[in-house]
Design an enzyme around this catalytic site. Structure first.
Site, PDB file in Angstrom:
ATOM      1  N   TYR A  74       0.987  -1.048   0.335  1.00 11.90           N
ATOM      2  CA  TYR A  74       0.022   0.075  -0.283  1.00 11.90           C
ATOM      3  C   TYR A  74       0.030   1.552   0.055  1.00 11.90           C
ATOM      4  CZ  TYR A  74      -3.842   3.193   1.791  1.00 11.90           C
ATOM      5  OH  TYR A  74      -4.374   4.121   1.439  1.00 11.90           O
TER       6      TYR A  74
ATOM      7  N   PHE B 227      -5.524   9.365  -3.109  1.00 14.79           N
ATOM      8  CA  PHE B 227      -4.874   9.397  -3.993  1.00 14.79           C
ATOM      9  C   PHE B 227      -3.728   7.289  -3.079  1.00 14.79           C
ATOM     10  CE2 PHE B 227      -0.214   7.759  -3.597  1.00 14.79           C
ATOM     11  CZ  PHE B 227       0.367   8.093  -4.925  1.00 14.79           C
ATOM     12  N   GLU B 228      -3.949   6.857  -4.069  1.00 16.72           N
ATOM     13  CA  GLU B 228      -3.487   5.299  -3.343  1.00 16.72           C
ATOM     14  C   GLU B 228      -3.296   4.921  -4.282  1.00 16.72           C
ATOM     15  OE1 GLU B 228      -6.543   3.834  -0.613  1.00 16.72           O
ATOM     16  OE2 GLU B 228      -7.409   3.778  -1.901  1.00 16.72           O
ATOM     17  N   ILE B 229      -2.233   3.639  -4.346  1.00 18.60           N
ATOM     18  CA  ILE B 229      -1.785   2.925  -4.986  1.00 18.60           C
ATOM     19  C   ILE B 229      -1.961   1.206  -4.340  1.00 18.60           C
ATOM     20  CG2 ILE B 229       0.532   1.890  -6.169  1.00 18.60           C
ATOM     21  CD1 ILE B 229       0.825   5.075  -7.158  1.00 18.60           C
TER      22      ILE B 229
END
Length: 481
Positions: free
Chosen positions: A255, A331-333
């Site tokens: 994450y 925003f997150e990957i």
């Protein structure tokens, strides 16, 4: 003050607590002896001290144990660093094999301009080299205008897909009957009357529930292992010349995030207690990652037990208080194998059964944060401190790395003029940071709190007392521009 000196003066709260309480005990004993010699109210004071002293001894025993149990152990070294400092040659990094990944944006047809601005920005700063597909999601059919405009916004080589969220993934849970839906709508109306942000907006509750769990089970996402969440009207202020999906996979991360901030307590007063109940039920142990969510409590054990017993908001079942810090999920990957895996989906289904997505306004951002801190070891969570990101009034901009790291004259980067001058501790590539008085990351306090499990170098006690927090792990400079 040099950073080395600041970090070397750090101490754990345990010896500080023992020293403080020992001094309090000495003062009480001196006062007791003074009153005893004076002869005034001797019997009453003697009885009082007979009661108070055992309680003080119990407190002296309990508090160090409590602080030890809730401590965030310091790792032997910093476990999280930027994947790159400054610019890399995109013609080289983009030639490497791609990960199985996609961008995802949830938008309305009416958000065409905001969606276009975001896509144009991310294409210019990153995707014109890497050409990852972009998946657009809507709960209603897309307009032809939206599809036409966004299809023409991307660079050659980038594919776009427009999907309508399938039935059962958006809206109230499928098992909810009409009576329960009516009650949920009444609860949302009351939230609006109390001034809870978006509390009376049904679609916002649906969105929070969707992104908390159902999103990961979409048919359109099944081919992919990684996702990068986009939002309309956000701005990336630095060039990103490496592949974050590839680096996440190489470093065994799950994450990734940019901004950490405090949650508004009125939105989710029972979420932390509910999550802690799930943790206890499943036998999930406390870890440094979980303890990073806790606010240090100096109350004696009976007070903490009462806080848990009376279900005081934002406390767990043992009376420990959530520090309210969470990752801003716009925003997150993330690794989809984790989020659609059994452990995370069990947690989501448990939350869904408690009804808090509608009786309160549980957001996907705190849900994701609590989940990764409960289920993942700290080294699997990554702070993208080198990515410049702006959304609404909050922003993160890392400052530029030195000029010799900017690859001036690189043909792939082309002319990216008006970049902000390099700053001490800067890690960014060709950043154009907004110059204003807004503070990034709420003065970085939540960044500092949530990264403690991966930080060997931490702000000193005096720095925290003075409100000075590091920009990122092992980077105390907090560049403003």
């Amino acid at each position: 003050m040099s950073y080395h000196r600041a970090s070397s003066r750090l101490g754990t709260p345990l010896p500080l607590a023992v020293d403080l309480l020992a001094r309090v005990g000495q003062i009480l004993m001196l006062q007791y002896r003074r009153f005893r010699r004076s002869g005034r109210n001797g019997r009453r004071l003697k009885l009082l001290f007979k009661i108070a002293l055992p309680l003080l001894v119990l407190y002296l025993i309990d508090l160090p144990i409590h602080l030890y149990r809730t401590r965030v152990a310091r790792p032997d070294q910093d476990l999280d660093q930027p994947f790159a400092t400054g610019c890399l040659d995109p013609s080289v990094t983009a030639a490497q094999p791609r990960e199985n990944a996609t961008f995802v944006m949830l938008a309305r047809n009416s958000e065409i301009e905001g969606a276009r601005a975001t896509v144009a920005n991310i294409e210019r700063q990153f995707n014109r080299w890497f050409h990852y597909p972009i998946l657009f999601l809507n709960d209603v059919p897309w307009s032809e205008e939206f599809k036409d405009v966004l299809s023409r916004t991307v660079s050659n080589g980038t594919t776009v897909n427009f999907e309508v969220i399938e039935k059962g993934k958006w809206g109230f849970p499928e098992g909810m009957n009409e009576e329960e839906k009516t009650k949920a709508k009444w609860q949302m109306k009351k939230q609006g009357e109390r001034g809870v942000g978006y509390g009376d907006m049904e679609s916002y509750h649906h969105m929070c529930r969707f992104y908390s769990g159902e999103f990961y089970n979409l048919e359109a996402l099944k081919p992919y292992k990684w996702y990068w969440r986009l939002e309309p009207s956000v701005r990336y202020s630095c060039a990103l010349t490496y592949d974050p999906f590839l680096e996440m996979a190489r470093h065994n991360k799950v994450y990734g995030w940019t901004i950490a901030l405090w949650e508004v307590g009125d939105t989710c007063p029972s979420l932390f207690r509910t999550t802690d109940a799930y943790r206890i039920e499943k036998g999930i142990p406390r870890t440094p990652t979980w303890n990073a969510l806790l606010q240090v409590m100096w109350f004696p054990a009976p007070v903490r037990w009462l806080l848990g017993l009376f279900r005081v908001r934002e406390h767990d079942n043992s009376g420990n208080k959530w520090n309210m810090c969470h990752y801003w999920s716009n925003f997150e990957i993330g690794n989809l194998d984790f989020f659609r895996g059994r452990e995370y989906q069990d947690y989501f289904r448990y939350l869904d059964s408690q009804g808090g997505f509608y009786s309160e306004r549980w957001g996907d951002a705190p849900v994701h944060t609590l989940a990764v801190h409960m289920l993942l070891p700290p080294e699997k969570i990554h702070h993208f401190s080198d990515i410049g990101y702006e959304h609404d009034t909050l922003w993160q901009c890392p400052g530029n790395a030195p000029m010799d790291r900017q690859l001036l004259g690189n043909k792939a980067l082309r002319d990216m003029s008006n970049m902000t001058p390099p700053s001490e501790g800067g890690t960014g590539c060709r950043c154009k940071c907004q110059e204003d008085k807004r503070r990034r990351n709420i003065n970085s306090q939540c960044t500092s709190e949530l990264t403690r499990p991966v930080a060997f170098h931490r702000p000193s006690w005096w720095e925290r007392h003075s409100g000075v927090y590091h920009y990122a792990v092992n980077n105390p400079n907090n560049p403003r521009k």
